[in-house]
Design a protein around this motif. Structure first.
Motif, PDB file in Angstrom:
ATOM      1  N   THR A  92       0.804  -1.222   0.000  1.00 37.13           N
ATOM      2  CA  THR A  92       0.000   0.000   0.000  1.00 37.13           C
ATOM      3  C   THR A  92       0.839   1.274   0.000  1.00 37.13           C
ATOM      4  O   THR A  92       0.327   2.352  -0.307  1.00 37.13           O
ATOM      5  CB  THR A  92      -0.908   0.036   1.238  1.00 37.13           C
ATOM      6  OG1 THR A  92      -0.094   0.163   2.423  1.00 37.13           O
ATOM      7  CG2 THR A  92      -1.759  -1.219   1.328  1.00 37.13           C
ATOM      8  N   GLY A  93       2.104   1.171   0.385  1.00 41.95           N
ATOM      9  CA  GLY A  93       2.950   2.345   0.490  1.00 41.95           C
ATOM     10  C   GLY A  93       2.817   3.059   1.824  1.00 41.95           C
ATOM     11  O   GLY A  93       3.499   4.060   2.064  1.00 41.95           O
ATOM     12  N   ALA A  94       1.948   2.574   2.709  1.00 38.68           N
ATOM     13  CA  ALA A  94       1.758   3.221   4.007  1.00 38.68           C
ATOM     14  C   ALA A  94       3.000   3.053   4.875  1.00 38.68           C
ATOM     15  O   ALA A  94       3.606   1.986   4.911  1.00 38.68           O
ATOM     16  CB  ALA A  94       0.550   2.621   4.724  1.00 38.68           C
ATOM     17  N   ARG A  95       3.350   4.123   5.575  1.00 34.73           N
ATOM     18  CA  ARG A  95       4.482   4.034   6.502  1.00 34.73           C
ATOM     19  C   ARG A  95       4.014   3.366   7.783  1.00 34.73           C
ATOM     20  O   ARG A  95       3.013   3.764   8.381  1.00 34.73           O
ATOM     21  CB  ARG A  95       5.050   5.419   6.805  1.00 34.73           C
ATOM     22  CG  ARG A  95       6.372   5.356   7.559  1.00 34.73           C
ATOM     23  CD  ARG A  95       7.006   6.716   7.695  1.00 34.73           C
ATOM     24  NE  ARG A  95       6.216   7.588   8.546  1.00 34.73           N
ATOM     25  CZ  ARG A  95       6.543   8.870   8.804  1.00 34.73           C
ATOM     26  NH1 ARG A  95       7.602   9.390   8.221  1.00 34.73           N
ATOM     27  NH2 ARG A  95       5.790   9.608   9.587  1.00 34.73           N
ATOM     28  N   ILE A  96       4.757   2.351   8.199  1.00 34.70           N
ATOM     29  CA  ILE A  96       4.383   1.552   9.364  1.00 34.70           C
ATOM     30  C   ILE A  96       5.118   2.024  10.611  1.00 34.70           C
ATOM     31  O   ILE A  96       4.559   2.057  11.702  1.00 34.70           O
ATOM     32  CB  ILE A  96       4.697   0.068   9.113  1.00 34.70           C
ATOM     33  CG1 ILE A  96       3.936  -0.437   7.892  1.00 34.70           C
ATOM     34  CG2 ILE A  96       4.366  -0.773  10.335  1.00 34.70           C
ATOM     35  CD1 ILE A  96       4.465  -1.768   7.390  1.00 34.70           C
ATOM     36  N   ALA A  97       6.392   2.364  10.445  1.00 37.56           N
ATOM     37  CA  ALA A  97       7.206   2.748  11.601  1.00 37.56           C
ATOM     38  C   ALA A  97       8.273   3.733  11.162  1.00 37.56           C
ATOM     39  O   ALA A  97       8.661   3.771   9.987  1.00 37.56           O
ATOM     40  CB  ALA A  97       7.839   1.513  12.247  1.00 37.56           C
ATOM     41  N   ARG A  98       8.745   4.530  12.128  1.00 39.59           N
ATOM     42  CA  ARG A  98       9.748   5.549  11.829  1.00 39.59           C
ATOM     43  C   ARG A  98      10.658   5.705  13.025  1.00 39.59           C
ATOM     44  O   ARG A  98      10.196   5.715  14.168  1.00 39.59           O
ATOM     45  CB  ARG A  98       9.057   6.878  11.524  1.00 39.59           C
ATOM     46  CG  ARG A  98      10.009   8.020  11.136  1.00 39.59           C
ATOM     47  CD  ARG A  98      10.451   7.870   9.697  1.00 39.59           C
ATOM     48  NE  ARG A  98      11.102   9.084   9.205  1.00 39.59           N
ATOM     49  CZ  ARG A  98      12.407   9.308   9.276  1.00 39.59           C
ATOM     50  NH1 ARG A  98      13.206   8.417   9.847  1.00 39.59           N
ATOM     51  NH2 ARG A  98      12.925  10.412   8.783  1.00 39.59           N
ATOM     52  N   ASP A  99      11.956   5.805  12.781  1.00 39.25           N
ATOM     53  CA  ASP A  99      12.931   6.068  13.832  1.00 39.25           C
ATOM     54  C   ASP A  99      13.857   7.177  13.341  1.00 39.25           C
ATOM     55  O   ASP A  99      14.714   6.947  12.491  1.00 39.25           O
ATOM     56  CB  ASP A  99      13.720   4.797  14.164  1.00 39.25           C
ATOM     57  CG  ASP A  99      14.618   4.963  15.388  1.00 39.25           C
ATOM     58  OD1 ASP A  99      14.691   6.089  15.908  1.00 39.25           O
ATOM     59  OD2 ASP A  99      15.231   3.979  15.813  1.00 39.25           O
TER      60      ASP A  99
END
Length: 218
Positions: A92-99
């Motif tokens: 889907t291209g959705a961002r799941i996690a970010r650090d």
């Protein structure tokens, strides 16, 4: 000096317009995912257990997208940039996690295996990263699909998707397609996920994804 055959190949690729990959491939998003300072990308598969919230990983909790669930059993793509690490659903291209602030000793894929520690649903899993530091993605996938990177206008790279007779002996639009022209940014990596369900092209400024996973799969 180029041989006659090399010149023919150069003209072959120069004359090919950029086109969308054929079915069953479809774009994951309407446009490339903008990621400034992209260093490299790598693939993993989200665990097949019941979905968990992406921000359940303590290391990514403060910077993860809210209310996004891990895509159980699907490809996820990890992005390493000069601004930190991110994890995206490759369907889907959705961002799941970010650090935004990974540990200094693992911020870049500088170890012997060119890996960075995963985050979100793949936390604790070393993810091989292809890009500025080396390495590479899969160049073949189930069904006879292949990816080549050609440079008839060096230093600009072009990404060729092919099947059957391939890009060097087949017919444009039937066995091979010029799917990406990195004429605006430096190519970092191009290839398939290990599952063969995702095709990715990463440049120093963005990420483009195609999938052959049906939209209804959750």
């Amino acid at each position: 000096m180029l041989t006659e055959y090399q010149q023919l190949l150069r003209e072959r690729f120069l004359s090919a317009p950029v086109t969308a990959p054929p079915a069953p491939w479809r774009p994951v998003s309407a446009r490339a995912i903008a990621i400034g300072g992209l260093v490299g990308i790598g693939f993993a598969e989200a665990p097949a257990e019941a979905p968990v919230e992406a921000n359940a990983d303590a290391n990514a909790d403060a910077n993860a997208d809210a209310n996004v669930e891990a895509p159980a059993g699907r490809d996820v793509v990890m992005v390493v940039s000069h601004d930190g690490h991110g994890l995206f659903d490759a369907t889907t291209g959705a961002r799941i996690a970010r650090d935004h602030e990974p540990d200094a000793d693992s911020a870049y894929p500088a170890d012997a295996d060119l890996t960075c520690p995963g985050l979100g649903p793949v936390a604790g899993q070393p993810v091989p990263i292809a890009g500025l530091f080396g390495g590479g993605l899969h160049t073949t996938a189930e069904g006879g699909w292949m990816v080549d990177v050609v440079s008839p206008e060096w230093p600009h790279d072009r990404v060729i998707l092919s099947t059957g007779a391939g890009a060097y002996g087949g017919t444009l639009g039937e066995t091979w397609w010029h799917v990406f022209d990195a004429d605006y940014s430096e190519l970092r990596a191009a290839g398939f996920s290990p599952s063969g369900r995702t095709l990715a092209v990463a440049t120093s400024s963005d990420l483009t994804l195609w999938t052959r996973t049906p939209p209804s799969v959750s």
